[in-house]
Design an enzyme around this catalytic site. Sequence first.
Site, mmCIF file in Angstrom:
data_model
loop_
_atom_site.group_PDB
_atom_site.id
_atom_site.type_symbol
_atom_site.label_atom_id
_atom_site.label_comp_id
_atom_site.label_asym_id
_atom_site.label_seq_id
_atom_site.Cartn_x
_atom_site.Cartn_y
_atom_site.Cartn_z
ATOM 1 N N GLU A 61 6.446 -11.167 5.433
ATOM 2 C CA GLU A 61 5.523 -12.257 4.773
ATOM 3 C C GLU A 61 5.916 -13.635 5.374
ATOM 4 O O GLU A 61 7.216 -14.099 5.468
ATOM 5 C CB GLU A 61 5.737 -12.229 3.313
ATOM 6 C CG GLU A 61 4.985 -13.471 2.719
ATOM 7 C CD GLU A 61 3.487 -13.235 2.838
ATOM 8 O OE1 GLU A 61 2.800 -14.049 2.471
ATOM 9 O OE2 GLU A 61 3.061 -12.188 3.078
ATOM 10 N N GLU A 105 2.494 -17.247 12.720
ATOM 11 C CA GLU A 105 2.399 -15.379 12.864
ATOM 12 C C GLU A 105 2.260 -15.116 14.315
ATOM 13 O O GLU A 105 3.144 -14.443 14.856
ATOM 14 C CB GLU A 105 1.185 -15.081 11.936
ATOM 15 C CG GLU A 105 1.361 -15.115 10.524
ATOM 16 C CD GLU A 105 0.027 -14.885 9.654
ATOM 17 O OE1 GLU A 105 -0.694 -14.360 10.364
ATOM 18 O OE2 GLU A 105 0.011 -15.465 8.563
ATOM 19 N N ASP A 151 2.052 -9.966 6.730
ATOM 20 C CA ASP A 151 1.523 -10.744 7.925
ATOM 21 C C ASP A 151 1.935 -9.876 9.269
ATOM 22 O O ASP A 151 0.981 -9.914 10.274
ATOM 23 C CB ASP A 151 1.977 -12.099 7.827
ATOM 24 C CG ASP A 151 1.482 -12.758 6.722
ATOM 25 O OD1 ASP A 151 0.464 -12.955 6.272
ATOM 26 O OD2 ASP A 151 2.482 -13.654 6.215
ATOM 27 N N SER A 207 -4.913 -12.605 4.197
ATOM 28 C CA SER A 207 -3.975 -12.782 3.120
ATOM 29 C C SER A 207 -3.823 -11.463 2.174
ATOM 30 O O SER A 207 -4.376 -11.065 1.420
ATOM 31 C CB SER A 207 -4.124 -13.728 1.808
ATOM 32 O OG SER A 207 -4.052 -15.017 2.494
#
Length: 133
Positions: free
Chosen positions: A49, A12, A36, A32
């Site tokens: 995501e 990420e 993201d 979560s």
Amino acid sequence: MGYKYKKGSNFERELKKMFENKGFAVVRSAGSHGIDLIVGKKGKIYAFECKTTSKEKFYISKEDVDKLIGFSETFGAHPYIALKMNGKILFINPHLLTTSGKNYSLDYYKICPIATDFKELIGEGKQIKFELI
């Protein structure tokens, strides 16, 4: 912090930096929550995501994909699954996926033809299209 969590959060952060280096505004949602990263530049908004694997096959739950699509529709963003697989980053439009159960199967060789790479996603690369004669 587990290995899988750390590997995912590192991916990420890697994506966040890639987009920022190209002038995008980026918000990372730690934890979560189904989304993201939210990325935007001059009216183009994307929701991601992020997933990572060292295998050639990966499963993502229908629930995660539904959360991504639902959030994106509400927010006005283009949804993508950002998948780092075998060291290659692929961006997959979740609307192109099909499932008959609780999970989507992302097989490297089946996903590559429908996936987009980073340059194409941000408009720097050109997709080659072939016409049938």
